[in-house]
Design a protein around this motif. Structure first.
Motif, mmCIF file in Angstrom:
data_model
loop_
_atom_site.group_PDB
_atom_site.id
_atom_site.type_symbol
_atom_site.label_atom_id
_atom_site.label_comp_id
_atom_site.label_asym_id
_atom_site.label_seq_id
_atom_site.Cartn_x
_atom_site.Cartn_y
_atom_site.Cartn_z
ATOM 1 N N ILE A 1 0.858 -1.178 0.000
ATOM 2 C CA ILE A 1 0.000 0.000 0.000
ATOM 3 C C ILE A 1 0.896 1.230 0.000
ATOM 4 C CG2 ILE A 1 -1.631 1.365 1.366
ATOM 5 C CD1 ILE A 1 -2.914 -1.233 2.271
ATOM 6 N N VAL A 2 0.594 2.175 -0.857
ATOM 7 C CA VAL A 2 1.390 3.396 -0.958
ATOM 8 C C VAL A 2 0.584 4.569 -0.404
ATOM 9 C CG1 VAL A 2 2.517 5.021 -2.523
ATOM 10 C CG2 VAL A 2 2.651 2.566 -2.962
ATOM 11 N N PHE B 1 -13.534 5.022 -18.185
ATOM 12 C CA PHE B 1 -12.224 4.702 -18.736
ATOM 13 C C PHE B 1 -11.299 4.293 -17.596
ATOM 14 C CE2 PHE B 1 -11.696 8.993 -17.379
ATOM 15 C CZ PHE B 1 -10.345 9.197 -17.161
ATOM 16 N N ARG B 2 -10.187 3.675 -17.940
ATOM 17 C CA ARG B 2 -9.331 3.133 -16.889
ATOM 18 C C ARG B 2 -8.819 4.231 -15.968
ATOM 19 N NH1 ARG B 2 -4.477 2.769 -20.766
ATOM 20 N NH2 ARG B 2 -3.419 4.706 -20.198
ATOM 21 N N MET B 3 -8.852 3.940 -14.665
ATOM 22 C CA MET B 3 -8.379 4.863 -13.649
ATOM 23 C C MET B 3 -7.743 4.056 -12.527
ATOM 24 S SD MET B 3 -8.922 8.235 -13.942
ATOM 25 C CE MET B 3 -9.391 8.968 -12.385
ATOM 26 N N PRO B 4 -6.735 4.619 -11.857
ATOM 27 C CA PRO B 4 -6.143 3.911 -10.720
ATOM 28 C C PRO B 4 -7.110 3.860 -9.548
ATOM 29 C CG PRO B 4 -5.281 6.143 -10.851
ATOM 30 C CD PRO B 4 -6.100 5.928 -12.094
ATOM 31 N N ASP B 5 -6.999 2.810 -8.759
ATOM 32 C CA ASP B 5 -7.827 2.671 -7.555
ATOM 33 C C ASP B 5 -7.138 3.447 -6.437
ATOM 34 O OD1 ASP B 5 -9.642 1.924 -5.682
ATOM 35 O OD2 ASP B 5 -9.074 -0.182 -5.597
ATOM 36 N N VAL B 6 -7.554 4.687 -6.259
ATOM 37 C CA VAL B 6 -6.893 5.588 -5.308
ATOM 38 C C VAL B 6 -7.938 6.237 -4.413
ATOM 39 C CG1 VAL B 6 -5.542 7.705 -5.053
ATOM 40 C CG2 VAL B 6 -4.937 6.070 -6.836
ATOM 41 N N LEU B 7 -7.641 6.269 -3.133
ATOM 42 C CA LEU B 7 -8.484 6.966 -2.159
ATOM 43 C C LEU B 7 -7.792 8.271 -1.782
ATOM 44 C CD1 LEU B 7 -10.874 7.052 -0.106
ATOM 45 C CD2 LEU B 7 -9.349 5.888 1.511
ATOM 46 N N ALA C 1 -7.074 9.092 10.509
ATOM 47 C CA ALA C 1 -7.427 9.310 9.104
ATOM 48 C C ALA C 1 -6.619 8.389 8.194
ATOM 49 C CB ALA C 1 -7.191 10.773 8.722
ATOM 50 N N ILE C 2 -5.332 8.239 8.465
ATOM 51 C CA ILE C 2 -4.461 7.380 7.651
ATOM 52 C C ILE C 2 -4.840 5.911 7.827
ATOM 53 C CG2 ILE C 2 -2.100 6.562 7.318
ATOM 54 C CD1 ILE C 2 -2.478 9.326 6.220
ATOM 55 N N GLU C 3 -5.047 5.476 9.077
ATOM 56 C CA GLU C 3 -5.383 4.073 9.329
ATOM 57 C C GLU C 3 -6.729 3.696 8.727
ATOM 58 O OE1 GLU C 3 -2.818 3.371 13.464
ATOM 59 O OE2 GLU C 3 -4.979 3.704 13.566
ATOM 60 N N ASN C 4 -7.687 4.603 8.778
ATOM 61 C CA ASN C 4 -8.985 4.334 8.155
ATOM 62 C C ASN C 4 -8.837 4.205 6.641
ATOM 63 O OD1 ASN C 4 -10.337 4.393 10.598
ATOM 64 N ND2 ASN C 4 -10.926 6.549 10.441
ATOM 65 N N GLY C 5 -7.964 5.025 6.068
ATOM 66 C CA GLY C 5 -7.712 4.945 4.638
ATOM 67 C C GLY C 5 -7.067 3.630 4.238
ATOM 68 N N ASP D 1 -7.365 0.761 5.829
ATOM 69 C CA ASP D 1 -8.405 -0.274 5.944
ATOM 70 C C ASP D 1 -9.329 -0.257 4.728
ATOM 71 O OD1 ASP D 1 -7.488 -1.247 8.337
ATOM 72 O OD2 ASP D 1 -8.881 -0.085 9.578
ATOM 73 N N ALA D 2 -9.643 0.934 4.234
ATOM 74 C CA ALA D 2 -10.550 1.051 3.089
ATOM 75 C C ALA D 2 -9.937 0.473 1.806
ATOM 76 C CB ALA D 2 -10.917 2.517 2.865
ATOM 77 N N MET D 3 -8.616 0.477 1.712
ATOM 78 C CA MET D 3 -7.955 0.022 0.486
ATOM 79 C C MET D 3 -7.546 -1.445 0.535
ATOM 80 S SD MET D 3 -8.149 2.530 -1.472
ATOM 81 C CE MET D 3 -7.093 2.048 -2.832
ATOM 82 N N LYS D 4 -7.574 -2.050 1.717
ATOM 83 C CA LYS D 4 -7.197 -3.456 1.840
ATOM 84 C C LYS D 4 -8.258 -4.375 1.248
ATOM 85 C CE LYS D 4 -4.408 -3.680 6.083
ATOM 86 N NZ LYS D 4 -4.430 -4.250 7.449
ATOM 87 N N LEU D 5 -7.793 -5.513 0.741
ATOM 88 C CA LEU D 5 -8.716 -6.531 0.252
ATOM 89 C C LEU D 5 -8.848 -7.687 1.237
ATOM 90 C CD1 LEU D 5 -7.751 -6.688 -3.534
ATOM 91 C CD2 LEU D 5 -9.609 -5.415 -2.442
ATOM 92 N N SER D 6 -8.064 -7.645 2.325
ATOM 93 C CA SER D 6 -8.147 -8.665 3.365
ATOM 94 C C SER D 6 -7.779 -8.029 4.692
ATOM 95 C CB SER D 6 -7.210 -9.841 3.067
ATOM 96 O OG SER D 6 -5.867 -9.480 3.318
ATOM 97 N N SER D 7 -7.959 -8.793 5.764
ATOM 98 C CA SER D 7 -7.647 -8.269 7.091
ATOM 99 C C SER D 7 -6.173 -8.432 7.447
ATOM 100 C CB SER D 7 -8.504 -8.978 8.142
ATOM 101 O OG SER D 7 -8.246 -10.382 8.119
ATOM 102 N N ASP D 8 -5.389 -9.054 6.559
ATOM 103 C CA ASP D 8 -3.965 -9.268 6.834
ATOM 104 C C ASP D 8 -3.225 -7.934 6.909
ATOM 105 O OD1 ASP D 8 -4.491 -11.949 6.733
ATOM 106 O OD2 ASP D 8 -3.809 -12.203 4.657
#
Length: 517
Positions: free
Chosen positions: A271-272, A306-312, A391-395, A397-404
């Protein structure tokens, strides 16, 4: 031989020079000006002065810019467009631009719907109404220099769009800019059509920033360099391609940062977190490239596909303003001092309390004059940092695909405000040159080709279809400027479509390779 990478952000214009071994020779940050060209010229001056590199030895120059995004969001510099939809009578119930706000809808000065188009299985809805198309293009003479053409299910069959495009050039001349939806968007008529109109309206913006970049390089003696523009999948395109498809530059800033983070952190899965002066973009590296969004994306209030990056994106940056409210609550952002941070932040002698001031008070970084925040209470600073951390930790969590727990890479000049330990992470890295990762990502990016088509596996077996698609994607990358021997397949996707006849699948293959020099 050297590479010059430049990325224009809302707060700073970053520049780097990289050598043949892809080692960073020099990096600088220069304030972004109201006129971004002044910022680019200043950045080139500064990086040449810092690196002492002979401009004649710079053979590659890359630019990432927010120009197109800004034009749409601010409703500025957009060209008038004529829109032709091919799909009557099937699509008459939903007119073009039906959900656009008035202030952006006026970019389409003329709209027409004519007979033609296809069903989902490729069968013709109606014959292409050439007479109606000709009459419409005749009506556009003297009104527009840019035309958008959409067609029902053109992602399956694009013959009617291509016929209309050829007819448009015949009537309006070869200088007219024509955008066809099958080249721009994916499935979904309305969203694909919307993206095509935006693309058509941006052609003058693209001409200005590409020509301006070339001119600014020439003025600095960098006249031996091939010029490339960053696009939003983490790869590069030529100036000619950028002028034809300017919409592909939208969100290239976050993708440059993700590519740069992957390179600097030596991780292909992470995650970046890219923290600028005003906003924080959180994205995901998959296989060394940005994860692509799988849903429709709204740009400036316009829904596109159209194609776009998955960015929050969240309203948090180094220049975010910190306030304590009468009820005792503390907020950080979303408003920011932006590129004026070196004038307005407390540590620089200003009078505005920012997130950077909080980080300096807590000893997280050494920026400006730390004595100017001595008066802040430590408890107050820690409470403000808790707001930033949440704010960062919530972000994340929102971008993860698993709980790992995930690896996290911090980049961007504002990342000094982020704590070094975060819940839900395995490690938090802040690599060398983190502050200019976006410019580095631009400079080290590759050339790609993406092949996407609907294929019935009952007609063409899956193995043969995938192999043929890989060859097409590789050739597309080579045609775009990649060295053939370096091209590799980086993503393979085939998705069955239950509502299509037979065993129809959407096949999407992406290939990428190093620049052919």
């Amino acid at each position: 031989m050297y590479r010059l990478g430049i990325d224009v952000g809302g707060t700073n214009t970053d520049a780097v020079i990289i050598d043949e071994a892809l080692n960073v020779v020099a990096q600088i940050k220069h304030p972004t000006s109201d006129d971004i060209y002044d910022g680019i010229l200043g950045a080139i001056d500064a990086i040449l002065s810092e690196s002492k590199v002979d401009p004649k030895k710079i053979h590659l120059a890359m630019l990432g810019t927010t120009q197109c995004t800004n034009a749409i969001v601010e409703r500025k510099h957009l060209e008038p467009v004529g829109l032709l939809r091919i799909g009557a009578p099937a699509t008459l119930g939903v007119p073009p631009l039906v959900d656009w706000a008035d202030d952006i809808a006026k970019v389409a000065v003329s709209v027409a719907m004519i007979g033609g188009g296809f069903e989902y299985d490729g069968k013709a809805i109606a014959a292409f109404d050439e007479a109606a198309a000709t009459a419409y293009f005749e009506s556009l003479k003297g009104k527009v220099n840019s035309v958008a053409i959409s067609c029902c299910f053109s992602t399956i069959r694009d013959e009617h769009e291509k016929k209309a495009a050829a007819l448009c050039r015949k009537v309006l001349g070869d200088d007219v800019h024509v955008s066809i939806s099958s080249d721009v968007g994916s499935m979904g008529l309305i969203e694909r059509e919307n993206a095509t109109v935006l693309n058509a309206s941006l052609y003058k913006v693209a001409q200005k920033f590409t020509d301006g970049f070339a001119k600014s390089l020439s003025e600095h003696g960098i006249d031996n360099a091939k010029i490339y523009i960053s696009q939003n999948d983490g790869t590069l395109m030529t100036m000619a391609h950028a002028q034809k498809y300017p919409i592909l530059t939208i969100a290239c800033g976050p993708t440059n940062s993700i590519r740069g983070a992957s390179y600097l952190g030596e991780l292909k899965e992470a995650i970046v977190i890219d923290v600028g002066g005003t906003t924080t973009d959180i994205g995901v590296i998959q296989g060394g490239f940005p994860r692509e969004s799988g849903v429709a994306v709204t740009i400036g209030g316009v829904r596109t596909n159209f194609r776009m990056p998955d960015v929050l994106s969240i309203g948090l940056g180094g220049g975010s303003i910190v306030r304590q409210h009468p009820d005792g609550n503390i907020t950080v952002g979303p408003d920011s001092v932006g590129y004026e941070i070196t004038k307005k932040a407390l540590v620089f002698g200003g009078d505005t309390l920012t997130a950077t001031d909080i980080a300096v008070k807590l000893g997280m970084c050494q920026i400006g004059d730390a004595s100017k925040v001595d008066f802040l209470e430590t408890d107050f600073a820690e409470r403000a940092m808790t707001v930033i951390r949440n704010a960062i930790e919530n972000g994340i969590d929102a971008m993860k695909l698993s709980s790992d727990d995930a690896d996290v890479i911090l980049v961007g000049g504002g990342s000094v405000i982020v704590p070094s330990t975060l819940t839900g992470t395995r490690q938090v890295l802040m690599p060398n040159y983190f502050g200019t990762a976006n410019a580095i990502g631009s400079a080290i990016s590759k050339i790609s080709g993406t092949y996407e088509k609907l294929i019935d596996y009952e007609t063409l077996p899956r193995e043969e279809a995938i192999e043929a698609a890989k060859k097409e994607a590789i050739q597309m990358a080579v045609d775009s400027g990649a060295a053939k021997e370096t091209v590799e397949i980086i993503d393979v996707e085939d998705v069955p479509l239950a509502y299509y006849p037979g065993n129809t699948n959407r096949v999407k293959i992406k290939a990428a390779g190093d620049l052919a020099i």
